[in-house]
Design a protein around this motif. Structure first.
Motif: not given
Length: 212
Positions: A22, A26, A58, A60-61, A64, A66-67, A69, A133
């Motif tokens: 994650r 990010a 997708w 995990y999130f 795009k 929200s990546c 966070r 976000v």
């Protein structure tokens, strides 16, 4: 009847490895958003930068935007732990060693250096998805800070006083990061970290007036 065959293939990922993935996603998303913009960035590009498929991104999130966070939320538990250790009578701005933390000690901002995070925060002015976000991260942090302040004071978790204090503290953090991001002139990483640390201390010194 023959014995059932065991499952083959790679073993399931540990929670620690999932968290690492994650963060990798990010970091890649931040780099791409800053270098080419949010609209031009695709899930395929984010995944390619990490060495995974868009399908994994997708998984995990949900989007795009929200990546990013995990990077924004990474310091919440560190800050809460420091709030619990905040000694009575000590000014709030002295309860944190931002110079050490931003340089890599407790990693308040893991991943890109503060200059890259600043560029991301500047994008929240024009990208509603990123702004959502960004604000959601602070909204989720506030009750964590409230519980830490309640524990420090020996108060019930639902007491109003730590809730108000956490709201003030949380607002000071966000105001400081945004002020630094929107006014920084793009200095070298070391200078950016020092300036961000100074801005955070100034904001908490102001908030201390209402938190003592």
């Amino acid at each position: 009847m023959s014995a059932a065959r065991g499952r083959t293939g790679r073993p399931p990922l540990t929670e620690e490895r999932k968290a690492e993935i994650r963060l990798e996603i990010a970091r890649a998303a931040v780099d791409l958003f800053v270098s080419q913009g949010v609209t031009a960035t695709t899930g395929e590009q984010i995944g390619r930068a990490v060495g995974v498929s868009a399908r994994t991104v997708w998984r995990y999130f949900p989007s795009k935007e929200s990546c990013v966070r995990p990077l924004l939320a990474a310091g919440i538990d560190v800050i809460a732990a420091q709030l619990r250790q905040w000694r009575p009578g000590r000014p709030l701005d002295q309860a944190f060693d931002f110079d050490r933390d931003l340089a890599g000690g407790d990693r308040l901002l893991p991943g890109p250096d503060p200059a890259a995070v600043g560029a991301l925060v500047r994008l929240t002015r024009t990208e509603p998805g990123l702004r959502a976000v960004w604000l959601q991260t602070y909204d989720e942090a506030e009750p964590v800070f409230a519980r830490a302040l309640a524990e420090r004071a020996g108060l019930p978790a639902d007491d109003l006083r730590p809730a108000v204090q956490a709201a003030m503290f949380n607002a000071a953090l966000r105001a400081a990061v945004e002020h630094h991001a929107w006014h920084a002139a793009g200095p070298a990483p070391a200078t950016a970290r020092a300036e961000l640390a100074a801005t955070l201390r100034s904001a908490l010194a102001v908030a201390t007036e209402g938190l003592t």
